[in-house]
Each structure stands twice: as structure tokens, then as C-alpha cells.
Design a protein around this motif. Structure first.
Motif, PDB file in Angstrom:
ATOM      1  N   TYR A  53    -110.372 -35.693 -22.541  1.00  0.00           N
ATOM      2  CA  TYR A  53    -109.662 -36.784 -22.749  1.00  0.00           C
ATOM      3  C   TYR A  53    -108.170 -36.617 -22.058  1.00  0.00           C
ATOM      4  O   TYR A  53    -107.730 -37.834 -21.517  1.00  0.00           O
ATOM      5  N   ALA A  54    -107.596 -35.570 -22.418  1.00  0.00           N
ATOM      6  CA  ALA A  54    -106.261 -35.353 -21.930  1.00  0.00           C
ATOM      7  C   ALA A  54    -106.144 -35.418 -20.518  1.00  0.00           C
ATOM      8  O   ALA A  54    -105.220 -35.948 -19.826  1.00  0.00           O
ATOM      9  N   PHE A  55    -107.157 -34.930 -19.527  1.00  0.00           N
ATOM     10  CA  PHE A  55    -107.184 -34.998 -18.141  1.00  0.00           C
ATOM     11  C   PHE A  55    -107.226 -36.399 -17.895  1.00  0.00           C
ATOM     12  O   PHE A  55    -106.604 -36.899 -16.618  1.00  0.00           O
ATOM     13  N   GLY A  56    -108.052 -37.189 -18.424  1.00  0.00           N
ATOM     14  CA  GLY A  56    -108.001 -38.602 -18.080  1.00  0.00           C
ATOM     15  C   GLY A  56    -106.730 -39.483 -18.297  1.00  0.00           C
ATOM     16  O   GLY A  56    -106.231 -40.207 -17.430  1.00  0.00           O
ATOM     17  N   VAL A  57    -105.938 -39.014 -19.262  1.00  0.00           N
ATOM     18  CA  VAL A  57    -104.672 -39.717 -19.825  1.00  0.00           C
ATOM     19  C   VAL A  57    -103.817 -39.230 -18.682  1.00  0.00           C
ATOM     20  O   VAL A  57    -103.099 -39.978 -18.013  1.00  0.00           O
ATOM     21  N   ILE A  58    -103.571 -37.867 -18.387  1.00  0.00           N
ATOM     22  CA  ILE A  58    -102.726 -37.400 -17.195  1.00  0.00           C
ATOM     23  C   ILE A  58    -103.035 -38.068 -15.897  1.00  0.00           C
ATOM     24  O   ILE A  58    -102.085 -38.421 -15.206  1.00  0.00           O
ATOM     25  N   GLY A  59    -104.244 -37.978 -15.666  1.00  0.00           N
ATOM     26  CA  GLY A  59    -104.646 -38.697 -14.184  1.00  0.00           C
ATOM     27  C   GLY A  59    -104.098 -40.079 -14.230  1.00  0.00           C
ATOM     28  O   GLY A  59    -103.457 -40.692 -13.243  1.00  0.00           O
ATOM     29  N   VAL A  60    -104.302 -40.979 -15.035  1.00  0.00           N
ATOM     30  CA  VAL A  60    -103.733 -42.381 -15.274  1.00  0.00           C
ATOM     31  C   VAL A  60    -102.169 -42.543 -15.157  1.00  0.00           C
ATOM     32  O   VAL A  60    -101.729 -43.294 -14.510  1.00  0.00           O
ATOM     33  N   LEU A  61    -101.670 -41.465 -15.974  1.00  0.00           N
ATOM     34  CA  LEU A  61    -100.098 -41.600 -15.922  1.00  0.00           C
ATOM     35  C   LEU A  61     -99.665 -41.386 -14.506  1.00  0.00           C
ATOM     36  O   LEU A  61     -98.761 -41.947 -14.134  1.00  0.00           O
ATOM     37  N   ARG A 199     -97.896 -47.465  -6.593  1.00  0.00           N
ATOM     38  CA  ARG A 199     -98.188 -46.219  -5.896  1.00  0.00           C
ATOM     39  C   ARG A 199     -98.182 -44.993  -6.914  1.00  0.00           C
ATOM     40  O   ARG A 199     -97.508 -45.154  -8.036  1.00  0.00           O
ATOM     41  N   PRO A 200     -98.812 -44.037  -6.570  1.00  0.00           N
ATOM     42  CA  PRO A 200     -98.746 -42.814  -7.513  1.00  0.00           C
ATOM     43  C   PRO A 200     -97.298 -42.525  -8.112  1.00  0.00           C
ATOM     44  O   PRO A 200     -96.530 -42.158  -7.136  1.00  0.00           O
ATOM     45  N   GLN A 201     -97.294 -42.122  -8.998  1.00  0.00           N
ATOM     46  CA  GLN A 201     -95.987 -41.614  -9.465  1.00  0.00           C
ATOM     47  C   GLN A 201     -95.873 -39.884  -9.327  1.00  0.00           C
ATOM     48  O   GLN A 201     -96.849 -39.440  -9.798  1.00  0.00           O
ATOM     49  N   ARG A 202     -94.740 -39.446  -8.501  1.00  0.00           N
ATOM     50  CA  ARG A 202     -94.784 -38.169  -8.540  1.00  0.00           C
ATOM     51  C   ARG A 202     -93.719 -37.437  -9.573  1.00  0.00           C
ATOM     52  O   ARG A 202     -92.542 -38.006  -9.547  1.00  0.00           O
ATOM     53  N   PRO A 203     -94.151 -36.543 -10.322  1.00  0.00           N
ATOM     54  CA  PRO A 203     -93.208 -35.981 -11.244  1.00  0.00           C
ATOM     55  C   PRO A 203     -92.069 -35.505 -10.625  1.00  0.00           C
ATOM     56  O   PRO A 203     -92.045 -34.775  -9.612  1.00  0.00           O
ATOM     57  N   SER A 204     -90.815 -35.778 -10.972  1.00  0.00           N
ATOM     58  CA  SER A 204     -89.458 -35.361 -10.686  1.00  0.00           C
ATOM     59  C   SER A 204     -88.444 -34.873 -11.485  1.00  0.00           C
ATOM     60  O   SER A 204     -88.548 -35.788 -12.579  1.00  0.00           O
ATOM     61  N   LEU A 205     -87.625 -34.047 -11.237  1.00  0.00           N
ATOM     62  CA  LEU A 205     -86.670 -33.643 -12.179  1.00  0.00           C
ATOM     63  C   LEU A 205     -85.414 -33.720 -11.350  1.00  0.00           C
ATOM     64  O   LEU A 205     -85.041 -32.548 -10.681  1.00  0.00           O
ATOM     65  N   HIS A 333     -84.630 -42.726 -11.757  1.00  0.00           N
ATOM     66  CA  HIS A 333     -85.327 -41.519 -12.051  1.00  0.00           C
ATOM     67  C   HIS A 333     -85.857 -41.885 -13.278  1.00  0.00           C
ATOM     68  O   HIS A 333     -86.592 -40.964 -13.462  1.00  0.00           O
ATOM     69  N   ARG A 334     -85.429 -42.680 -14.201  1.00  0.00           N
ATOM     70  CA  ARG A 334     -86.032 -42.347 -15.749  1.00  0.00           C
ATOM     71  C   ARG A 334     -87.404 -42.513 -15.834  1.00  0.00           C
ATOM     72  O   ARG A 334     -88.068 -41.630 -16.705  1.00  0.00           O
ATOM     73  N   ALA A 335     -88.278 -43.468 -15.391  1.00  0.00           N
ATOM     74  CA  ALA A 335     -89.550 -43.800 -15.645  1.00  0.00           C
ATOM     75  C   ALA A 335     -90.304 -42.347 -15.015  1.00  0.00           C
ATOM     76  O   ALA A 335     -91.242 -41.928 -15.559  1.00  0.00           O
ATOM     77  N   SER A 336     -90.005 -41.557 -13.882  1.00  0.00           N
ATOM     78  CA  SER A 336     -90.571 -40.608 -13.337  1.00  0.00           C
ATOM     79  C   SER A 336     -90.489 -39.515 -14.417  1.00  0.00           C
ATOM     80  O   SER A 336     -91.270 -38.638 -14.493  1.00  0.00           O
ATOM     81  N   VAL A 337     -89.080 -39.222 -14.888  1.00  0.00           N
ATOM     82  CA  VAL A 337     -88.922 -38.078 -15.426  1.00  0.00           C
ATOM     83  C   VAL A 337     -89.637 -38.299 -17.061  1.00  0.00           C
ATOM     84  O   VAL A 337     -90.257 -37.343 -17.649  1.00  0.00           O
ATOM     85  N   ILE A 338     -89.868 -39.248 -17.827  1.00  0.00           N
ATOM     86  CA  ILE A 338     -90.305 -39.457 -18.882  1.00  0.00           C
ATOM     87  C   ILE A 338     -91.904 -39.479 -18.373  1.00  0.00           C
ATOM     88  O   ILE A 338     -92.519 -38.767 -19.290  1.00  0.00           O
ATOM     89  N   SER A 339     -92.649 -39.845 -17.462  1.00  0.00           N
ATOM     90  CA  SER A 339     -93.949 -39.678 -17.030  1.00  0.00           C
ATOM     91  C   SER A 339     -94.156 -37.929 -16.852  1.00  0.00           C
ATOM     92  O   SER A 339     -95.281 -37.643 -17.435  1.00  0.00           O
ATOM     93  N   THR A 340     -93.175 -37.240 -16.437  1.00  0.00           N
ATOM     94  CA  THR A 340     -93.229 -35.843 -16.159  1.00  0.00           C
ATOM     95  C   THR A 340     -93.396 -35.321 -17.836  1.00  0.00           C
ATOM     96  O   THR A 340     -94.052 -34.232 -18.129  1.00  0.00           O
ATOM     97  N   LEU A 341     -92.574 -35.852 -18.714  1.00  0.00           N
ATOM     98  CA  LEU A 341     -92.450 -35.349 -19.931  1.00  0.00           C
ATOM     99  C   LEU A 341     -93.840 -35.468 -20.659  1.00  0.00           C
ATOM    100  O   LEU A 341     -94.455 -34.520 -21.280  1.00  0.00           O
ATOM    101  N   PHE A 342     -94.542 -36.757 -20.424  1.00  0.00           N
ATOM    102  CA  PHE A 342     -95.789 -37.135 -21.018  1.00  0.00           C
ATOM    103  C   PHE A 342     -96.954 -36.018 -20.476  1.00  0.00           C
ATOM    104  O   PHE A 342     -97.845 -35.663 -21.203  1.00  0.00           O
ATOM    105  N   VAL A 343     -97.103 -35.916 -18.941  1.00  0.00           N
ATOM    106  CA  VAL A 343     -97.774 -34.819 -18.424  1.00  0.00           C
ATOM    107  C   VAL A 343     -97.660 -33.558 -19.090  1.00  0.00           C
ATOM    108  O   VAL A 343     -98.743 -32.859 -19.411  1.00  0.00           O
TER     109      VAL A 343
END
Length: 403
Positions: A53-61, A199-205, A333-343
Motif C-alpha cells: 500500500y505504501a509503495f502505491g502511495v509513494i509512487g502516485v505522490l 510532470r513527475p515531482q522530483r523531491p527537493s530541499l 518549492h513548497r509543494a515539492s518539499v511537502i511531497s518529500t515529507l510525505f514520501v
């Protein structure tokens, strides 16, 4: 006034749809023991089925976490409900382990689509000036839905017929009703674009986020890992070590952790964002200690207290962590950073849980649980000590990151 009442009605209905989708992701929790008896698989397999389940969530995020900004909230949420329905169908038709993997993966896709889009949708439907209340509606729908899943499944499995079928049939009906509600609700994205623009979101900080992100990510990882263990192996521990074979009780214990998380997130407004993250770390550590005591002395009371204390700590820590990284992030960069936190958070649901499953074979469920607790305790203690000892920064109020 009437306009505000109508807006809050729409906001609440969107929250109910959010809760229905999230309930489906935890629906199988008290049923894993029944599936083990039916299909004959090990505790390691239970943890892998859960972690898919978690792998599915991470992939979609990562691949489509920002899709609703382009194509609109409702289309993305309808796709999420379609994946939730497909997941329920997989469990209804399950004749082997492959069906469970497919059902969990589809459930992860649904949650991945809902996590960001539904949160924003609930907030956007609220009347002007109601952002704080709407944020809590979204939080309560998310965690409350996760808590209702095992509670509903446990009650139906224990006190109604067809324990492996009725919970998913009920959820399928709720998903259908949710789709009808969603079709009635308005779209909130005014200018929509084609799906091809996503486009796919690339985690960034960005550099200014990194000092805040470290402890926030650790606390989020540990909090979600604690939830992962509760929702994957706690029913087995209750049955094997405490002789609790009542599915409703197993579902209730897991549900308490999610309900306590909702209470913890609500408490952030009173505790204050600055103190919530270190206090959340302390509560997580206390929850882990209570869980260790429950494993060592086989006490149901300590399991319940661990769910309540650890869940509250997770709620405090995660809402504060989310607020901290959002505050410290540049707007672009806020959306990308929050997505990284969720990942990172959803990695906590998968990796440690599989580790517990791997260790269960050689050292038993109690030993595996104690190893997990020790590792998580070191991580959350490190984050807590850093937060307490970190010097305060004298930056302008509008730019100051929340600890």
C-alpha cells in the motif's frame, strides 16, 4: 450567513468523501488473521501485503501528486474513488495471495491521489476566512477515516456474516455514494489544463529548509512507522500473546491510535507550533516505551495506552512538522518539499514494517517488536534532543521557520 452555511455543507461533504476513501485503506487490518488461516501465509507476508500500500502511495505522490492542480480536483478524486472501488472488488474476489497484493496496491493509488487533492479541495470549499477550521476538517477526515476502517471491519467481521466479504461490500456501497456526492460538488480549479501537462515531482530541499526538515522528517517517519506496526502486526500480537481473538477489539485498538492522532493534531493550536514538535517526539517515545512494556509483559492495557499516547504524539509531531517545512519553504518549492515529507512518512509505513516481518521468523514477534522499538526510540530521541538544544533564530516573523 446562508452562503457560509452552504459552503460549510460542501466542505463537510468533501470531508466525508475523503474519510470514506481513507477508511478503505485500513479496512483489511483486523482481517489479516482470517486471511492467514484461509491462504496459509506467514507473518512476514502480512507485513509485505500491508507495505505494498505504501509503495502505491509513494509512487502516485511522485508521479501525479500535483495532477489536481492541472486537471481539477474532482477528476483526480473520482479516479481515486475508482481505485478504491477496484481495491474492494479485489478483496471481494480474493482466491489467493495475489488478489491481496493487487487490492493493497490499488488502495495505495487511491490514497496517493486523495492525500493532497482532497486536503486542498476541502480547504478550497470552505468560506472565506475559514481556512484553519477547514484544515482541521481535512485532518479529521483523513485520520478519522483511517480509524473508522479497522473499526468498521472488526465489528462486521465479529458480529455479522461473511467476515471477509461484508466489510468490502459495505465500503463499495459507500464509495458509490461518495462518487454521487462528488459529482454534485463544484470544481474549485478555475483554469484547468490537459493531463499531458502534468510532470513527475522530483523531491527537493532548498538549503534554508534542510535544518528544519531533518527533525521533522524523523518525527514523521517514526510516527508513521508506529502506525504501520499497529495496523499490520498488532492484531497478530493480540491474538497470539494476549489471546484476544475478538476482531472488534483488534479493530478498536488500531482505531484508537488514529483517533488519538486527530486529537493530537487539534491540540497543536493550543500547544503552539513551536512546542508541538518536541512534545510530539516525547509522546512518541512514551508510546514506544508503553508498547515495549506491552510486548514484554503481555498486557492489553499497555497496548491501549500505547495507541493513545503514541497516536497523540504522532498527531502533534506530524502537524507541526508539516507546518514547519511549509513555513520554511520558498513558495515556488513548497509543494515539492511537502511531497518529500510525505514520501519520507510513507517510507516509515513500509520499510520498518517489513523489517519486523523479516525478524519475526528468527526471533519471534515479541523480539522483532522490541528491536523495532529500540531503533525508533533512538531516531525520535535524536530528533527531540536536536529540537530542544537548537539555538533560536532571530529572523523576521514572516520568514521564521517553525521548529
Amino acid at each position: 450567513m446562508d452562503g457560509d452555511r452552504g459552503a460549510w455543507r460542501k466542505c463537510s461533504l468533501a470531508g466525508a468523501v475523503f474519510a470514506v476513501c481513507m477508511a478503505g485503506t485500513t479496512l483489511p487490518t483486523p482481517l489479516y488473521g482470517l486471511y492467514q488461516d484461509k491462504f496459509g501465509f506467514s507473518e512476514l507476508t502480512v507485513t509485505v501485503v500491508y507495505a505494498v500500500y505504501a509503495f502505491g502511495v509513494i509512487g502516485v505522490l511522485l508521479l501525479a501528486g500535483n495532477a489536481s492542480d492541472a486537471v481539477g480536483r474532482r477528476p483526480v478524486l473520482l479516479w481515486g474513488l475508482a481505485f478504491a472501488a477496484a481495491s474492494a472488488v479485489c478483496f471481494l474476489g480474493a482466491t489467493g495471495l495475489g488478489w491481496l497484493y493487487a487490492g493493497r496496491l490499488l488502495s495505495g493509488f487511491a490514497a496517493g491521489l486523495f492525500t493532497g487533492a482532497a486536503t486542498v479541495y476541502v480547504i478550497e470549499l470552505a468560506p472565506h476566512g475559514g481556512g484553519s477550521r477547514a484544515t482541521f476538517v481535512a485532518t479529521a477526515a483523513n485520520m478519522g477515516g483511517l480509524g473508522c476502517g479497522p473499526l468498521l471491519a472488526g465489528l462486521l467481521a465479529q458480529y455479522a456474516a461473511w467476515p471477509l466479504y461484508l466489510p468490502f461490500a459495505v465500503h463499495l456501497a459507500l464509495v458509490a455514494a461518495s462518487a454521487a456526492v462528488l459529482l454534485w460538488l463544484p470544481e474549485t480549479v478555475a483554469e484547468r489544463r490537459a493531463l499531458s501537462t502534468v510532470r513527475p515531482q522530483r523531491p527537493s530541499l532548498p538549503p534554508q529548509v534542510r535544518p528544519v526538515f531533518g527533525p521533522a522528517a524523523i518525527a514523521s517517519f517514526v510516527g508513521f512507522a508506529l502506525f504501520g506496526v499497529f495496523t499490520s502486526v498488532s492484531p497478530a500480537f493480540l491474538a497470539e500473546s494476549l489471546d484476544v481473538d475478538n476482531n472488534a477489539v483488534s479493530g478498536l485498538v488500531v482505531a484508537l491510535a488514529f483517533f488519538a492522532s486527530t486529537a493530537g493534531q487539534l491540540a497543536v493550536t493550543r500547544v503552539g507550533m513551536e512546542r508541538s514538535l518536541p512534545l510530539g517526539c516525547a509522546a512518541l517515545l512514551a508510546g514506544l516505551a508503553l508498547l515495549a512494556g506491552a510486548l514484554r509483559w503481555d498486557l492489553l492495557l499497555l497496548v491501549v495506552l500505547s495507541a493513545l499516547v503514541g497516536g497523540t504524539g504522532q498527531g502533534l509531531a506530524f502537524r507541526a512538522a508539516l507546518g514547519a517545512v511549509a513555513e520554511a519553504s520558498p513558495p515556488d518549492h513548497r509543494a515539492s518539499v511537502i511531497s518529500t515529507l510525505f514520501v519520507v512518512a510513507y517510507a516509515g509505513i513500509s520499510v520498518p514494517v517489513i523489517g519486523v516481518g523479516v525478524l519475526t521468523g528468527p526471533i519471534g514477534l515479541e523480539g522483532a517488536g522490541l528491536v523495532f522499538i529500540a531503533v525508533m526510540a533512538v531516531l525520535v530521541s535524536t530528533a527531540g534532543v536536536y529540537l530542544v538544544r537548537r539555538p533560536r533564530r532571530t529572523t523576521p516573523e514572516h520568514a521564521r521557520p517553525v521548529p
